[in-house]
Write a protein that holds these residues in place. Structure first.
Motif, PDB file in Angstrom:
ATOM      1  N   LEU A  90      14.105   2.740  -0.535  1.00 16.24           N
ATOM      2  CA  LEU A  90      13.143   1.715  -0.145  1.00 16.24           C
ATOM      3  C   LEU A  90      11.912   2.346   0.506  1.00 16.24           C
ATOM      4  N   ALA A  91      12.117   3.423   1.236  1.00 15.87           N
ATOM      5  CA  ALA A  91      10.978   4.132   1.832  1.00 15.87           C
ATOM      6  C   ALA A  91      10.048   4.650   0.742  1.00 15.87           C
ATOM      7  N   LEU A  92      10.630   5.143  -0.347  1.00 15.77           N
ATOM      8  CA  LEU A  92       9.809   5.612  -1.468  1.00 15.77           C
ATOM      9  C   LEU A  92       9.014   4.463  -2.083  1.00 15.77           C
ATOM     10  N   LEU A  93       9.628   3.294  -2.161  1.00 19.18           N
ATOM     11  CA  LEU A  93       8.924   2.126  -2.688  1.00 19.18           C
ATOM     12  C   LEU A  93       7.791   1.712  -1.754  1.00 19.18           C
ATOM     13  N   ALA A  94       8.041   1.755  -0.447  1.00 16.64           N
ATOM     14  CA  ALA A  94       6.993   1.421   0.515  1.00 16.64           C
ATOM     15  C   ALA A  94       5.808   2.374   0.352  1.00 16.64           C
ATOM     16  N   ALA A  95       6.107   3.642   0.131  1.00 16.93           N
ATOM     17  CA  ALA A  95       5.039   4.623  -0.105  1.00 16.93           C
ATOM     18  C   ALA A  95       4.222   4.246  -1.341  1.00 16.93           C
ATOM     19  N   GLN A  96       4.909   3.802  -2.387  1.00 20.45           N
ATOM     20  CA  GLN A  96       4.211   3.372  -3.603  1.00 20.45           C
ATOM     21  C   GLN A  96       3.292   2.191  -3.321  1.00 20.45           C
ATOM     22  N   TYR A  97       3.765   1.250  -2.510  1.00 22.68           N
ATOM     23  CA  TYR A  97       2.955   0.063  -2.212  1.00 22.68           C
ATOM     24  C   TYR A  97       1.703   0.444  -1.430  1.00 22.68           C
ATOM     25  N   TYR A  98       1.866   1.357  -0.486  1.00 22.81           N
ATOM     26  CA  TYR A  98       0.686   1.863   0.224  1.00 22.81           C
ATOM     27  C   TYR A  98      -0.262   2.573  -0.749  1.00 22.81           C
ATOM     28  N   GLY A  99       0.321   3.319  -1.676  1.00 20.51           N
ATOM     29  CA  GLY A  99      -0.494   3.995  -2.677  1.00 20.51           C
ATOM     30  C   GLY A  99      -1.250   3.005  -3.557  1.00 20.51           C
ATOM     31  N   ASN A 100      -0.560   1.928  -3.959  1.00 21.07           N
ATOM     32  CA  ASN A 100      -1.211   0.884  -4.746  1.00 21.07           C
ATOM     33  C   ASN A 100      -2.375   0.273  -3.975  1.00 21.07           C
ATOM     34  N   ARG A 101      -2.133  -0.009  -2.711  1.00 19.28           N
ATOM     35  CA  ARG A 101      -3.193  -0.638  -1.911  1.00 19.28           C
ATOM     36  C   ARG A 101      -4.360   0.315  -1.700  1.00 19.28           C
ATOM     37  N   SER A 102      -4.065   1.604  -1.536  1.00 17.77           N
ATOM     38  CA  SER A 102      -5.146   2.578  -1.364  1.00 17.77           C
ATOM     39  C   SER A 102      -6.018   2.644  -2.616  1.00 17.77           C
ATOM     40  N   ALA A 103      -5.400   2.478  -3.781  1.00 20.38           N
ATOM     41  CA  ALA A 103      -6.169   2.484  -5.025  1.00 20.38           C
ATOM     42  C   ALA A 103      -7.116   1.288  -5.087  1.00 20.38           C
ATOM     43  N   ALA A 104      -6.638   0.129  -4.637  1.00 16.84           N
ATOM     44  CA  ALA A 104      -7.487  -1.065  -4.613  1.00 16.84           C
ATOM     45  C   ALA A 104      -8.618  -0.901  -3.594  1.00 16.84           C
ATOM     46  N   HIS A 105      -8.313  -0.335  -2.437  1.00 19.87           N
ATOM     47  CA  HIS A 105      -9.355  -0.052  -1.445  1.00 19.87           C
ATOM     48  C   HIS A 105     -10.411   0.884  -2.036  1.00 19.87           C
TER      49      HIS A 105
END
Length: 217
Positions: free
Chosen positions: A57-72
């Motif tokens: 789940l920590a790896l998934l959370a990292a992905q979500y932060y990565g997704n949001r950083s791409a949108a930013h």
């Protein structure tokens, strides 16, 4: 009397659902909505992690932060990109992409020194990344150019040599071509313009610099 029909409750969305919603918005180029959905994914995943730590789940959370950083990144919100990449790396230190995306944002903010460090950290994890190697080289070249611009400007100010001022201006311009918001390079450029007697341009550059500094937060 007729019994009132019970309203069906909407199913609670999972972090994966929120990510899927974010991806759909990102694909549609609605980056603000994508950020909102990725934020829900992050919050949902981190709430679950708080209740029951789980490496997957920590790896998934990292992905979500990565997704949001791409949108930013698409909205040129470079500081938010850097913050989200740092959060992603706290959950997944092996995420080379987060180092590289942070480095690109740092370059755009005029932080070529930290960008060099971020590129290097990413290249430790992904040493064959040709694009990152090239970008790190450009950041390092810009650092060298700024240092040369400083030296030339100092020499010009001490002996009044126009050739040194012109060299300083050329090197500062080259550094700014890579990192347009680099305050130090813009300051050197303004000094070189003043040394060349281009006072109106130098004044304009200095005013722009002060405005940019006041707007930082």
């Amino acid at each position: 009397e007729e019994e009132e029909e019970e309203e069906e409750e909407e199913p609670v969305k999972t972090h994966a659902d929120h990510k899927a919603d974010g991806n759909a918005c990102y694909k549609a180029k609605d980056y603000r909505a994508a950020i909102a959905h990725y934020t829900l994914a992050v919050h949902t995943a981190e709430a679950e992690l708080l209740a029951a730590p789980s490496p997957p789940l920590a790896l998934l959370a990292a992905q979500y932060y990565g997704n949001r950083s791409a949108a930013h990144s698409m909205l040129l919100k470079h500081r938010d990109v850097i913050a989200d990449c740092a959060a992603a790396l706290r959950h997944d230190p092996s995420m080379a992409k987060a180092h590289f995306r942070a480095a690109r944002a740092q370059v755009l903010l005029g932080r070529c020194g930290p960008a060099d460090a971020s590129f290097t950290a990413g290249l430790v994890l992904d040493p064959g990344n040709a694009a990152a190697l090239k970008e790190r080289g450009a950041a390092r070249s810009s650092l060298r150019r700024l240092e040369l611009a400083r030296r030339c400007l100092a020499k010009s100010e001490s002996d009044g040599t126009p050739a040194d001022a012109r060299q300083s201006l050329a090197q500062a311009d080259a550094a700014l071509a890579v990192s347009p918001n680099w305050q130090e390079a813009r300051l050197v450029r303004a000094g070189a313009l003043a040394a060349l007697g281009r006072s109106e341009e130098g004044y304009s550059a200095t005013t722009s610099l002060l405005r940019a500094g006041a707007g930082e937060g």
